[in-house]
Design a protein around this motif. Sequence first.
Motif, PDB file in Angstrom:
ATOM      1  N   ARG A   1      14.490   4.093  -1.864  1.00 23.04           N
ATOM      2  CA  ARG A   1      15.706   3.525  -2.441  1.00 23.04           C
ATOM      3  C   ARG A   1      15.922   4.029  -3.867  1.00 23.04           C
ATOM      4  O   ARG A   1      17.033   4.401  -4.254  1.00 23.04           O
ATOM      5  CB  ARG A   1      15.611   1.996  -2.433  1.00 23.04           C
TER       6      ARG A   1
ATOM      7  N   SER B   1       8.323   2.125  11.506  1.00 21.02           N
ATOM      8  CA  SER B   1       8.957   0.811  11.450  1.00 21.02           C
ATOM      9  C   SER B   1       9.338   0.447  10.013  1.00 21.02           C
ATOM     10  O   SER B   1      10.406  -0.128   9.771  1.00 21.02           O
ATOM     11  CB  SER B   1       8.022  -0.257  12.031  1.00 21.02           C
ATOM     12  N   GLU B   2       8.472   0.801   9.050  1.00 14.98           N
ATOM     13  CA  GLU B   2       8.790   0.521   7.642  1.00 14.98           C
ATOM     14  C   GLU B   2       9.973   1.359   7.168  1.00 14.98           C
ATOM     15  O   GLU B   2      10.827   0.872   6.418  1.00 14.98           O
ATOM     16  CB  GLU B   2       7.566   0.795   6.770  1.00 14.98           C
TER      17      GLU B   2
ATOM     18  N   LYS C   1      24.583   4.182   9.697  1.00 14.16           N
ATOM     19  CA  LYS C   1      24.742   2.896  10.384  1.00 14.16           C
ATOM     20  C   LYS C   1      26.087   2.786  11.070  1.00 14.16           C
ATOM     21  O   LYS C   1      26.245   2.062  12.038  1.00 14.16           O
ATOM     22  CB  LYS C   1      24.560   1.755   9.374  1.00 14.16           C
TER      23      LYS C   1
ATOM     24  N   ALA D   1      12.399   2.549   9.089  1.00 16.36           N
ATOM     25  CA  ALA D   1      13.590   1.990   9.739  1.00 16.36           C
ATOM     26  C   ALA D   1      14.068   0.744   8.992  1.00 16.36           C
ATOM     27  O   ALA D   1      15.272   0.560   8.761  1.00 16.36           O
ATOM     28  CB  ALA D   1      13.284   1.662  11.194  1.00 16.36           C
ATOM     29  N   HIS D   2      13.116  -0.089   8.593  1.00 20.20           N
ATOM     30  CA  HIS D   2      13.473  -1.298   7.835  1.00 20.20           C
ATOM     31  C   HIS D   2      14.042  -0.929   6.469  1.00 20.20           C
ATOM     32  O   HIS D   2      15.018  -1.545   6.008  1.00 20.20           O
ATOM     33  CB  HIS D   2      12.240  -2.186   7.674  1.00 20.20           C
ATOM     34  N   GLN D   3      13.439   0.076   5.815  1.00 24.44           N
ATOM     35  CA  GLN D   3      13.887   0.496   4.488  1.00 24.44           C
ATOM     36  C   GLN D   3      15.350   0.934   4.497  1.00 24.44           C
ATOM     37  O   GLN D   3      16.119   0.618   3.592  1.00 24.44           O
ATOM     38  CB  GLN D   3      13.014   1.667   4.015  1.00 24.44           C
ATOM     39  N   PHE D   4      15.740   1.648   5.572  1.00 31.73           N
ATOM     40  CA  PHE D   4      17.108   2.169   5.648  1.00 31.73           C
ATOM     41  C   PHE D   4      18.019   1.306   6.517  1.00 31.73           C
ATOM     42  O   PHE D   4      19.172   1.669   6.756  1.00 31.73           O
ATOM     43  CB  PHE D   4      17.087   3.609   6.179  1.00 31.73           C
ATOM     44  N   ASP D   5      17.474   0.170   7.007  1.00 28.26           N
ATOM     45  CA  ASP D   5      18.263  -0.771   7.804  1.00 28.26           C
ATOM     46  C   ASP D   5      18.863  -0.089   9.035  1.00 28.26           C
ATOM     47  O   ASP D   5      20.065  -0.194   9.310  1.00 28.26           O
ATOM     48  CB  ASP D   5      19.366  -1.396   6.940  1.00 28.26           C
ATOM     49  N   VAL D   6      18.003   0.635   9.763  1.00 28.39           N
ATOM     50  CA  VAL D   6      18.428   1.266  11.012  1.00 28.39           C
ATOM     51  C   VAL D   6      17.490   0.822  12.128  1.00 28.39           C
ATOM     52  O   VAL D   6      16.376   0.347  11.885  1.00 28.39           O
ATOM     53  CB  VAL D   6      18.427   2.817  10.899  1.00 28.39           C
ATOM     54  N   ASP D   7      17.928   0.981  13.370  1.00 28.83           N
ATOM     55  CA  ASP D   7      17.123   0.606  14.523  1.00 28.83           C
ATOM     56  C   ASP D   7      15.977   1.594  14.716  1.00 28.83           C
ATOM     57  O   ASP D   7      16.167   2.813  14.607  1.00 28.83           O
ATOM     58  CB  ASP D   7      18.003   0.571  15.778  1.00 28.83           C
TER      59      ASP D   7
END
Length: 375
Positions: free
Chosen positions: A300, A339-340, A374, A342-348
Motif C-alpha cells: 500500500r 491469501s495475504e 475490482k 489477496a486481502h491486501q488488494f481486496d481481491v478474491d
Amino acid sequence: MDDVSSFFLQKPSRLVLDIKSLDFHGFSAKLSDKAGIVKVMRHGFRNPDLLRVVLELTVDPSKLTLERESATKLTFRLKVKEGTFAVNSSPNVNSIFKVVVDAGHGGIDSGAVGPTGVLEKDITLAVSYYLADYINGHPQMKAILSRKDDSKIRLRQRVRVARESNADLFLSVHADAIKNRQARGSSVYVLSQHGASSEIARMLANKSNESDFIGSIKREKKDENLWETLVDLSQRATIDESIKVADSIIKQLSNYGPVHQPFVQYAGFMVLKALDIPSVLIETAFISNPIEEKRLSEPRTQIKIASWIYRGVCDYFGLKYFLNSEGRTHIVIIGDTLSEIAHQFDVDLEELIQFNELKSDIIQKGDLLKIPNKN
C-alpha cells in the motif's frame, strides 16, 4: 565592429549568441510578454568582453533561420524557414515520453538494510514496478525498467540503458539510511555541477576521433573549444531540466507526508551522469527508521509513493494524471502468502490465482503477480 557567433542546440531547443565587444554600456535583456518563437532569454558574461545570450525556443531549431539585418547594429531576425511548419514544443496528443525507471541496487548489492532485515534492493524494485505501471497506464508515456529482477547492474550500464533507449527522463529509486534512526521522509537529488564537470572531463579525456559523441552531441569536425562549449551547454541545460523534474517530484511527495529535505539536493551520484538526459535520484524514505522500514515493506505504501512520483513526472511533462493502473502488480517478498496479498488488494483469492495462471498456491520471493481490477 562587434563580433557575433551563433549556433542552435536541441533538447531543449535553444539559440546561443556569443557577442564580443569592448562596450556593453546600455545593454539590457528584455523579452516581449507575447507568445512567440522565444520562450525564455538569459545571459551572462564569460569574459569582460564576451557576452553569451541563450534563447530557449518553442520551435525545433531545424525549422528556423537566423539573419543579421544590419552590419553596424546588433539586429537579428529569427524566423521559420519557408516550406516548414512551426510546431510549438509543448506536449501534444502524439508525444510519447520515454522514462527509464531505475531500481537501485540488486543481486549481491543489497543496498541499505533495515533494522529488521528489510533490503533496500527489494523495496526499490517493488516501487519501480508500481511506478512503471502508472507510467505505462498513461497514453503519452512509456516506462523502461533498468532491471526487472534481483540482478546486479553496473552503474554506467544503468545510464547506458537510458541513452540507448533515447529516454526523455531517468528516475533512480532508492531508500535512504543513516545512523540516526529518527530520520524520516523523502529527498530528491540531481547531479551537482562538480559531478557534471568531473564526468565531462572524463568523457573528453576518453574521446579522440572525429566520430565521437558525448551524449547526443556529435563531434565531427568541430573545433576543440567549440565542442567542449557545446557539451558544457548541453550539460548545464540538462541539470536545469533535472532541477525542474526534481522540484515537481518533491512537491508531490510532500503531499504524501513530511519530506526529509523540502528542496532539491545536489550530489555526484554516478547514475545521474547521463549528461544529455534529465536525471533525478529519489530517496523514497529512510529504511533505517523502524517505522518507515515497516511502511516501505507494505504494498500500500509502495503504491502511494509510486503514485506521487508519477504525479510529479506528469507535472514536469505538462500532462494530465491517469491513475487507472493503481495496484496492478505486486513483487513477492519473504513472508508473503497469496491469501495475504489477496486481502491486501481486496481481491478474491481464486481470481488472483486464475488471473496469474498459477498451478498452485506456492509463490517465491521476487515473483511478479498481476492484480486484477475490482471493477
